[in-house]
Motif scaffolding. Structure first.
Motif, PDB file in Angstrom:
ATOM      1  N   MET A   1      28.492  48.568  97.939  1.00 45.36           N
ATOM      2  CA  MET A   1      29.821  48.639  97.354  1.00 45.36           C
ATOM      3  C   MET A   1      29.666  49.135  95.918  1.00 45.36           C
ATOM      4  SD  MET A   1      31.466  47.537  99.948  1.00 45.36           S
ATOM      5  CE  MET A   1      33.120  47.157  99.466  1.00 45.36           C
ATOM      6  N   PRO A   2      30.754  49.515  95.265  1.00 51.04           N
ATOM      7  CA  PRO A   2      30.631  49.976  93.880  1.00 51.04           C
ATOM      8  C   PRO A   2      30.071  48.901  92.937  1.00 51.04           C
ATOM      9  CG  PRO A   2      32.795  50.517  94.760  1.00 51.04           C
ATOM     10  CD  PRO A   2      32.108  49.657  95.779  1.00 51.04           C
ATOM     11  N   TYR A   3      30.217  47.646  93.300  1.00 50.90           N
ATOM     12  CA  TYR A   3      29.816  46.550  92.413  1.00 50.90           C
ATOM     13  C   TYR A   3      28.525  45.852  92.851  1.00 50.90           C
ATOM     14  CZ  TYR A   3      32.326  44.222  96.152  1.00 50.90           C
ATOM     15  OH  TYR A   3      32.764  43.821  97.391  1.00 50.90           O
ATOM     16  N   ALA A   4      28.069  46.053  94.098  1.00 57.00           N
ATOM     17  CA  ALA A   4      26.872  45.351  94.569  1.00 57.00           C
ATOM     18  C   ALA A   4      26.482  45.804  95.963  1.00 57.00           C
ATOM     19  CB  ALA A   4      27.127  43.846  94.594  1.00 57.00           C
ATOM     20  N   ARG A   5      25.229  45.545  96.327  1.00 57.18           N
ATOM     21  CA  ARG A   5      24.776  45.642  97.714  1.00 57.18           C
ATOM     22  C   ARG A   5      24.911  44.251  98.307  1.00 57.18           C
ATOM     23  NH1 ARG A   5      19.271  46.527  98.235  1.00 57.18           N
ATOM     24  NH2 ARG A   5      19.591  47.263 100.349  1.00 57.18           N
ATOM     25  N   LEU A   6      25.329  44.167  99.585  1.00 60.54           N
ATOM     26  CA  LEU A   6      25.557  42.853 100.178  1.00 60.54           C
ATOM     27  C   LEU A   6      25.551  42.915 101.690  1.00 60.54           C
ATOM     28  CD1 LEU A   6      28.823  42.791 101.206  1.00 60.54           C
ATOM     29  CD2 LEU A   6      29.104  42.853  98.740  1.00 60.54           C
ATOM     30  N   PHE A   7      25.481  41.732 102.287  1.00 54.33           N
ATOM     31  CA  PHE A   7      25.703  41.578 103.724  1.00 54.33           C
ATOM     32  C   PHE A   7      26.288  40.194 103.945  1.00 54.33           C
ATOM     33  CE2 PHE A   7      21.349  40.027 103.192  1.00 54.33           C
ATOM     34  CZ  PHE A   7      21.306  38.894 103.978  1.00 54.33           C
ATOM     35  N   THR A   8      26.816  39.974 105.129  1.00 52.11           N
ATOM     36  CA  THR A   8      27.329  38.650 105.467  1.00 52.11           C
ATOM     37  C   THR A   8      26.421  38.031 106.527  1.00 52.11           C
ATOM     38  OG1 THR A   8      28.826  39.463 107.190  1.00 52.11           O
ATOM     39  CG2 THR A   8      29.715  39.308 104.959  1.00 52.11           C
ATOM     40  N   PHE A   9      26.437  36.704 106.565  1.00 50.65           N
ATOM     41  CA  PHE A   9      25.700  35.976 107.598  1.00 50.65           C
ATOM     42  C   PHE A   9      26.525  34.774 108.026  1.00 50.65           C
ATOM     43  CE2 PHE A   9      24.311  33.943 103.678  1.00 50.65           C
ATOM     44  CZ  PHE A   9      24.243  32.599 103.995  1.00 50.65           C
ATOM     45  N   LYS A  10      26.167  34.231 109.184  1.00 46.25           N
ATOM     46  CA  LYS A  10      26.891  33.081 109.732  1.00 46.25           C
ATOM     47  C   LYS A  10      25.958  31.888 109.857  1.00 46.25           C
ATOM     48  CE  LYS A  10      30.383  35.673 112.214  1.00 46.25           C
ATOM     49  NZ  LYS A  10      31.012  35.949 113.512  1.00 46.25           N
ATOM     50  N   ASP A  11      26.551  30.692 109.666  1.00 51.13           N
ATOM     51  CA  ASP A  11      25.790  29.459 109.836  1.00 51.13           C
ATOM     52  C   ASP A  11      25.918  28.955 111.271  1.00 51.13           C
ATOM     53  OD1 ASP A  11      28.245  28.105 110.077  1.00 51.13           O
ATOM     54  OD2 ASP A  11      28.099  27.122 108.132  1.00 51.13           O
ATOM     55  N   GLN A  12      25.460  27.744 111.507  1.00 54.37           N
ATOM     56  CA  GLN A  12      25.448  27.160 112.850  1.00 54.37           C
ATOM     57  C   GLN A  12      26.836  26.928 113.419  1.00 54.37           C
ATOM     58  OE1 GLN A  12      24.940  25.432 110.006  1.00 54.37           O
ATOM     59  NE2 GLN A  12      26.690  24.075 110.264  1.00 54.37           N
ATOM     60  N   ASP A  13      27.884  26.846 112.566  1.00 53.58           N
ATOM     61  CA  ASP A  13      29.266  26.664 113.018  1.00 53.58           C
ATOM     62  C   ASP A  13      30.041  27.974 113.076  1.00 53.58           C
ATOM     63  OD1 ASP A  13      29.180  23.901 113.429  1.00 53.58           O
ATOM     64  OD2 ASP A  13      29.634  23.476 111.334  1.00 53.58           O
ATOM     65  N   GLY A  14      29.395  29.084 112.755  1.00 52.55           N
ATOM     66  CA  GLY A  14      30.075  30.374 112.736  1.00 52.55           C
ATOM     67  C   GLY A  14      30.793  30.661 111.432  1.00 52.55           C
ATOM     68  N   ASN A  15      30.606  29.805 110.414  1.00 48.15           N
ATOM     69  CA  ASN A  15      31.177  30.087 109.092  1.00 48.15           C
ATOM     70  C   ASN A  15      30.465  31.301 108.509  1.00 48.15           C
ATOM     71  OD1 ASN A  15      32.849  27.740 109.085  1.00 48.15           O
ATOM     72  ND2 ASN A  15      31.072  26.510 108.521  1.00 48.15           N
ATOM     73  N   GLU A  16      31.207  32.153 107.861  1.00 50.34           N
ATOM     74  CA  GLU A  16      30.651  33.387 107.331  1.00 50.34           C
ATOM     75  C   GLU A  16      30.483  33.305 105.819  1.00 50.34           C
ATOM     76  OE1 GLU A  16      31.521  37.491 109.100  1.00 50.34           O
ATOM     77  OE2 GLU A  16      32.825  37.370 107.356  1.00 50.34           O
ATOM     78  N   TYR A  17      29.355  33.824 105.328  1.00 48.50           N
ATOM     79  CA  TYR A  17      29.018  33.817 103.912  1.00 48.50           C
ATOM     80  C   TYR A  17      28.631  35.217 103.476  1.00 48.50           C
ATOM     81  CZ  TYR A  17      28.657  28.958 105.127  1.00 48.50           C
ATOM     82  OH  TYR A  17      28.945  27.716 105.607  1.00 48.50           O
ATOM     83  N   ILE A  18      28.744  35.477 102.202  1.00 45.39           N
ATOM     84  CA  ILE A  18      28.309  36.751 101.637  1.00 45.39           C
ATOM     85  C   ILE A  18      27.055  36.518 100.826  1.00 45.39           C
ATOM     86  CG2 ILE A  18      28.895  38.599 100.014  1.00 45.39           C
ATOM     87  CD1 ILE A  18      31.877  38.041 100.687  1.00 45.39           C
ATOM     88  N   LEU A  19      26.055  37.363 101.021  1.00 48.35           N
ATOM     89  CA  LEU A  19      24.881  37.360 100.150  1.00 48.35           C
ATOM     90  C   LEU A  19      24.841  38.709  99.465  1.00 48.35           C
ATOM     91  CD1 LEU A  19      22.388  35.915  99.074  1.00 48.35           C
ATOM     92  CD2 LEU A  19      21.083  36.958 100.941  1.00 48.35           C
ATOM     93  N   ARG A  20      24.865  38.663  98.142  1.00 49.45           N
ATOM     94  CA  ARG A  20      24.863  39.910  97.367  1.00 49.45           C
ATOM     95  C   ARG A  20      23.681  39.942  96.435  1.00 49.45           C
ATOM     96  NH1 ARG A  20      29.605  40.483  93.153  1.00 49.45           N
ATOM     97  NH2 ARG A  20      27.996  41.362  91.861  1.00 49.45           N
ATOM     98  N   GLU A  21      23.253  41.145  96.135  1.00 50.77           N
ATOM     99  CA  GLU A  21      22.133  41.338  95.235  1.00 50.77           C
ATOM    100  C   GLU A  21      22.672  41.494  93.824  1.00 50.77           C
ATOM    101  OE1 GLU A  21      18.120  43.689  95.821  1.00 50.77           O
ATOM    102  OE2 GLU A  21      19.804  45.067  95.533  1.00 50.77           O
ATOM    103  N   ASP A  22      22.229  40.612  92.965  1.00 51.78           N
ATOM    104  CA  ASP A  22      22.637  40.666  91.561  1.00 51.78           C
ATOM    105  C   ASP A  22      21.454  41.095  90.715  1.00 51.78           C
ATOM    106  OD1 ASP A  22      25.342  39.816  91.768  1.00 51.78           O
ATOM    107  OD2 ASP A  22      24.615  37.780  92.138  1.00 51.78           O
ATOM    108  N   LYS A  23      21.658  42.124  89.955  1.00 53.53           N
ATOM    109  CA  LYS A  23      20.643  42.612  89.013  1.00 53.53           C
ATOM    110  C   LYS A  23      21.216  42.460  87.631  1.00 53.53           C
ATOM    111  CE  LYS A  23      18.061  44.881  92.222  1.00 53.53           C
ATOM    112  NZ  LYS A  23      16.703  45.102  92.439  1.00 53.53           N
ATOM    113  N   PHE A  24      20.654  41.544  86.862  1.00 48.23           N
ATOM    114  CA  PHE A  24      21.170  41.285  85.517  1.00 48.23           C
ATOM    115  C   PHE A  24      20.375  42.007  84.478  1.00 48.23           C
ATOM    116  CE2 PHE A  24      22.231  37.597  88.114  1.00 48.23           C
ATOM    117  CZ  PHE A  24      23.578  37.614  87.994  1.00 48.23           C
TER     118      PHE A  24
END
Length: 126
Positions: A103-126
């Motif tokens: 994305m213009p602001y970060a690289r990322l992907f989503t993943f799901k936990d054992q209940d199917g809840n979805e989360y975003i993991l993004r790469e932050d470079k400070f």
């Protein structure tokens, strides 16, 4: 006034399964696992020194305690400095992940936990 974010809560169907997912598949540490009566309080974090924690709270207990609570709400964005490595580790542990997107602001992907809840993991470079 407010000087830091302390916790975020994820409502889960089974606290043992949730704890196992986060600690075994994502390498989080357990900060607190305490029980009093029907309440079991579990806090996890990416590392022991982390101040902000995730509370794994029993979804059904929350619905009993506060029927108006939105126990299905979830939007958690997590951060990594090495997105490709995190992605490969999750896939190796059979975590359901999407493709990495840029994305213009970060690289990322989503993943799901054992209940199917979805989360975003993004790469932050400070």
């Amino acid at each position: 006034m407010i000087h830091r974010i302390a916790k975020t809560t994820i409502y889960v169907n089974n606290q043992d399964e949730a704890k196992q997912f986060w600690t075994e598949k994502l390498n989080f540490v357990t900060k607190i696992d305490a029980t009093e009566g029907p309440l079991r309080w579990i806090e996890i974090a990416p590392q022991d020194s982390e101040w902000v924690t995730i509370v794994l709270y029993d979804k059904n207990l929350m619905k009993e305690q506060c029927p108006s609570a939105n126990a299905d709400y979830k939007t958690v964005v997590l951060s990594t400095e090495d997105l490709d490595n995190a992605y490969n580790q999750m896939k190796a542990k059979d975590v359901e992940v999407t493709d990495i997107v840029t994305m213009p602001y970060a690289r990322l992907f989503t993943f799901k936990d054992q209940d199917g809840n979805e989360y975003i993991l993004r790469e932050d470079k400070f």
